[in-house]
Design a protein around this motif. Structure first.
Motif, PDB file in Angstrom:
ATOM      1  N   ALA A   1      17.499 -13.549  13.386  1.00 30.72           N
ATOM      2  CA  ALA A   1      17.293 -12.240  14.363  1.00 30.72           C
ATOM      3  C   ALA A   1      17.663 -12.042  15.724  1.00 30.72           C
ATOM      4  O   ALA A   1      18.735 -11.645  16.525  1.00 30.72           O
ATOM      5  CB  ALA A   1      16.854 -11.082  13.861  1.00 30.72           C
ATOM      6  N   ARG A   2      16.856 -12.869  15.714  1.00 28.12           N
ATOM      7  CA  ARG A   2      17.032 -12.854  17.960  1.00 28.12           C
ATOM      8  C   ARG A   2      18.413 -13.563  17.501  1.00 28.12           C
ATOM      9  O   ARG A   2      18.836 -14.027  19.373  1.00 28.12           O
ATOM     10  CB  ARG A   2      15.458 -13.771  17.959  1.00 28.12           C
ATOM     11  CG  ARG A   2      13.884 -13.691  17.901  1.00 28.12           C
ATOM     12  CD  ARG A   2      13.287 -13.749  18.636  1.00 28.12           C
ATOM     13  NE  ARG A   2      12.738 -15.488  18.007  1.00 28.12           N
ATOM     14  CZ  ARG A   2      12.495 -15.517  16.994  1.00 28.12           C
ATOM     15  NH1 ARG A   2      11.620 -14.681  16.307  1.00 28.12           N
ATOM     16  NH2 ARG A   2      11.910 -16.770  16.213  1.00 28.12           N
ATOM     17  N   ALA A   3      18.689 -14.958  17.769  1.00 29.65           N
ATOM     18  CA  ALA A   3      20.121 -15.540  17.844  1.00 29.65           C
ATOM     19  C   ALA A   3      21.177 -14.533  17.463  1.00 29.65           C
ATOM     20  O   ALA A   3      22.006 -15.173  18.102  1.00 29.65           O
ATOM     21  CB  ALA A   3      20.069 -16.808  16.312  1.00 29.65           C
ATOM     22  N   ALA A   4      21.390 -13.818  16.442  1.00 28.25           N
ATOM     23  CA  ALA A   4      22.351 -13.223  16.537  1.00 28.25           C
ATOM     24  C   ALA A   4      22.094 -11.497  17.321  1.00 28.25           C
ATOM     25  O   ALA A   4      23.006 -11.227  17.775  1.00 28.25           O
ATOM     26  CB  ALA A   4      22.201 -12.045  14.720  1.00 28.25           C
ATOM     27  N   ALA A   5      20.784 -11.863  17.752  1.00 28.19           N
ATOM     28  CA  ALA A   5      20.755 -10.337  18.297  1.00 28.19           C
ATOM     29  C   ALA A   5      21.310 -10.686  20.158  1.00 28.19           C
ATOM     30  O   ALA A   5      22.123 -10.638  20.857  1.00 28.19           O
ATOM     31  CB  ALA A   5      19.737 -10.211  19.025  1.00 28.19           C
ATOM     32  N   ARG A   6      20.981 -11.834  20.905  1.00 30.19           N
ATOM     33  CA  ARG A   6      21.589 -12.897  21.566  1.00 30.19           C
ATOM     34  C   ARG A   6      23.164 -13.000  21.350  1.00 30.19           C
ATOM     35  O   ARG A   6      23.486 -13.529  22.531  1.00 30.19           O
ATOM     36  CB  ARG A   6      20.675 -13.920  21.752  1.00 30.19           C
ATOM     37  CG  ARG A   6      19.272 -14.221  22.578  1.00 30.19           C
ATOM     38  CD  ARG A   6      19.116 -15.457  22.782  1.00 30.19           C
ATOM     39  NE  ARG A   6      18.838 -16.418  21.794  1.00 30.19           N
ATOM     40  CZ  ARG A   6      17.894 -17.286  20.680  1.00 30.19           C
ATOM     41  NH1 ARG A   6      16.952 -16.013  21.010  1.00 30.19           N
ATOM     42  NH2 ARG A   6      18.870 -17.448  20.193  1.00 30.19           N
ATOM     43  N   ASP A   7      23.810 -12.619  20.330  1.00 29.61           N
ATOM     44  CA  ASP A   7      25.125 -12.597  20.460  1.00 29.61           C
ATOM     45  C   ASP A   7      25.567 -13.887  20.451  1.00 29.61           C
ATOM     46  O   ASP A   7      26.605 -14.382  20.690  1.00 29.61           O
ATOM     47  CB  ASP A   7      26.023 -12.377  21.248  1.00 29.61           C
ATOM     48  CG  ASP A   7      27.226 -11.569  21.130  1.00 29.61           C
ATOM     49  OD1 ASP A   7      27.133 -11.541  19.970  1.00 29.61           O
ATOM     50  OD2 ASP A   7      28.492 -11.493  21.933  1.00 29.61           O
ATOM     51  N   GLU A   8      24.687 -14.948  19.441  1.00 28.99           N
ATOM     52  CA  GLU A   8      25.474 -15.796  19.177  1.00 28.99           C
ATOM     53  C   GLU A   8      26.646 -16.169  17.823  1.00 28.99           C
ATOM     54  O   GLU A   8      26.633 -15.391  18.007  1.00 28.99           O
ATOM     55  CB  GLU A   8      24.402 -17.115  18.994  1.00 28.99           C
ATOM     56  CG  GLU A   8      23.702 -17.507  20.278  1.00 28.99           C
ATOM     57  CD  GLU A   8      22.319 -18.132  19.888  1.00 28.99           C
ATOM     58  OE1 GLU A   8      21.836 -19.209  18.858  1.00 28.99           O
ATOM     59  OE2 GLU A   8      21.500 -18.107  20.368  1.00 28.99           O
ATOM     60  N   PRO A   9      27.376 -17.195  18.055  1.00 30.39           N
ATOM     61  CA  PRO A   9      27.974 -17.102  17.342  1.00 30.39           C
ATOM     62  C   PRO A   9      27.292 -17.227  15.617  1.00 30.39           C
ATOM     63  O   PRO A   9      26.618 -17.699  15.986  1.00 30.39           O
ATOM     64  CB  PRO A   9      29.060 -18.720  16.962  1.00 30.39           C
ATOM     65  CG  PRO A   9      28.330 -18.743  18.438  1.00 30.39           C
ATOM     66  CD  PRO A   9      27.533 -18.202  18.966  1.00 30.39           C
ATOM     67  N   ASP A  10      28.180 -16.740  14.251  1.00 32.47           N
ATOM     68  CA  ASP A  10      27.997 -17.124  13.463  1.00 32.47           C
ATOM     69  C   ASP A  10      27.032 -18.831  13.021  1.00 32.47           C
ATOM     70  O   ASP A  10      25.957 -18.221  12.211  1.00 32.47           O
ATOM     71  CB  ASP A  10      28.974 -16.198  12.315  1.00 32.47           C
ATOM     72  CG  ASP A  10      29.193 -14.859  12.221  1.00 32.47           C
ATOM     73  OD1 ASP A  10      27.988 -14.578  12.871  1.00 32.47           O
ATOM     74  OD2 ASP A  10      30.253 -14.177  12.365  1.00 32.47           O
ATOM     75  N   GLU A  11      27.990 -19.140  13.483  1.00 31.93           N
ATOM     76  CA  GLU A  11      27.885 -20.375  12.665  1.00 31.93           C
ATOM     77  C   GLU A  11      26.580 -20.698  13.212  1.00 31.93           C
ATOM     78  O   GLU A  11      25.703 -21.555  12.228  1.00 31.93           O
ATOM     79  CB  GLU A  11      28.398 -21.970  13.522  1.00 31.93           C
ATOM     80  CG  GLU A  11      29.845 -21.351  12.611  1.00 31.93           C
ATOM     81  CD  GLU A  11      31.238 -20.348  13.170  1.00 31.93           C
ATOM     82  OE1 GLU A  11      31.111 -20.180  14.377  1.00 31.93           O
ATOM     83  OE2 GLU A  11      31.744 -19.544  12.665  1.00 31.93           O
TER      84      GLU A  11
ATOM     85  N   GLY B   1      12.900 -12.479   2.569  1.00 31.78           N
ATOM     86  CA  GLY B   1      12.216 -12.556   4.119  1.00 31.78           C
ATOM     87  C   GLY B   1      13.345 -11.407   5.120  1.00 31.78           C
ATOM     88  O   GLY B   1      14.363 -11.620   4.794  1.00 31.78           O
ATOM     89  N   GLU B   2      12.870 -10.597   5.994  1.00 26.81           N
ATOM     90  CA  GLU B   2      14.111  -9.361   6.656  1.00 26.81           C
ATOM     91  C   GLU B   2      13.879  -9.267   7.364  1.00 26.81           C
ATOM     92  O   GLU B   2      12.811  -9.191   8.101  1.00 26.81           O
ATOM     93  CB  GLU B   2      14.359  -8.379   5.546  1.00 26.81           C
ATOM     94  CG  GLU B   2      15.217  -7.225   5.704  1.00 26.81           C
ATOM     95  CD  GLU B   2      15.517  -6.073   5.386  1.00 26.81           C
ATOM     96  OE1 GLU B   2      16.712  -6.509   4.454  1.00 26.81           O
ATOM     97  OE2 GLU B   2      15.024  -5.507   5.291  1.00 26.81           O
ATOM     98  N   ALA B   3      14.636  -9.406   8.531  1.00 26.37           N
ATOM     99  CA  ALA B   3      14.431  -8.934   9.832  1.00 26.37           C
ATOM    100  C   ALA B   3      15.593  -8.041  10.913  1.00 26.37           C
ATOM    101  O   ALA B   3      17.023  -8.839   9.679  1.00 26.37           O
ATOM    102  CB  ALA B   3      14.025 -10.445  10.671  1.00 26.37           C
ATOM    103  N   VAL B   4      15.371  -7.522  11.770  1.00 27.35           N
ATOM    104  CA  VAL B   4      15.934  -6.082  12.360  1.00 27.35           C
ATOM    105  C   VAL B   4      15.379  -6.691  13.927  1.00 27.35           C
ATOM    106  O   VAL B   4      14.798  -6.475  13.874  1.00 27.35           O
ATOM    107  CB  VAL B   4      16.104  -4.780  12.148  1.00 27.35           C
ATOM    108  CG1 VAL B   4      16.307  -4.118  12.405  1.00 27.35           C
ATOM    109  CG2 VAL B   4      16.363  -4.609  10.381  1.00 27.35           C
ATOM    110  N   ALA B   5      16.630  -6.997  14.546  1.00 28.94           N
ATOM    111  CA  ALA B   5      16.834  -6.700  15.534  1.00 28.94           C
ATOM    112  C   ALA B   5      18.197  -5.820  16.654  1.00 28.94           C
ATOM    113  O   ALA B   5      19.008  -5.533  15.429  1.00 28.94           O
ATOM    114  CB  ALA B   5      17.208  -8.328  16.564  1.00 28.94           C
TER     115      ALA B   5
END
Length: 115
Positions: free
Chosen positions: A52-62, A102-106
């Motif tokens: 979730a942290r990586a996705a929140a930083r707008d990193e690529p899906d891979e 496990g689930e996380a939201v950011a």
């Protein structure tokens, strides 16, 4: 007569040990199983948070999947969902005959919101 009574009581100790020792072994195995399940659950939650942290930083899906998979247990199923300004990462794994999740939201960081 005292000595003969003492020999007769020796069998009780053996019988009690025959009942107690397997019970202690079972209890120890149960505690170790619970500890392993708790550790796997923590790994699922940690992996979801990292993803979730990586996705929140707008990193690529891979990169998000790679980051999540690195922290996740074994053959975990990973799902990434973007909902408006939020990203939700779910990690689900089978471990010790249990399904752990496990689930996380950011919140997705904007261009000027990062450190």
């Amino acid at each position: 007569m005292w000595r003969s009574e003492r020999r007769r009581d020796g069998g009780y100790v053996t019988a009690e040990a025959a009942v107690v020792i397997p019970s202690l072994v079972f209890l120890t195995a149960l505690l170790l199983w619970g500890l392993a399940a708790a550790a796997a659950q923590i790994r699922c939650v940690d992996a979801a948070r990292a993803g979730a942290r990586a996705a929140a930083r707008d990193e690529p899906d891979e990169a998000v999947l790679r980051t999540t998979r690195t922290a996740a247990p074994g053959e975990a199923a990973i799902a990434v969902h973007r909902e408006g300004g939020l990203v939700r990462v779910t990690v689900e794994a089978r471990s010790l005959s249990l399904t752990l999740r496990g689930e996380a939201v950011a919140a997705v960081e904007g261009p000027g919101e990062g450190p």
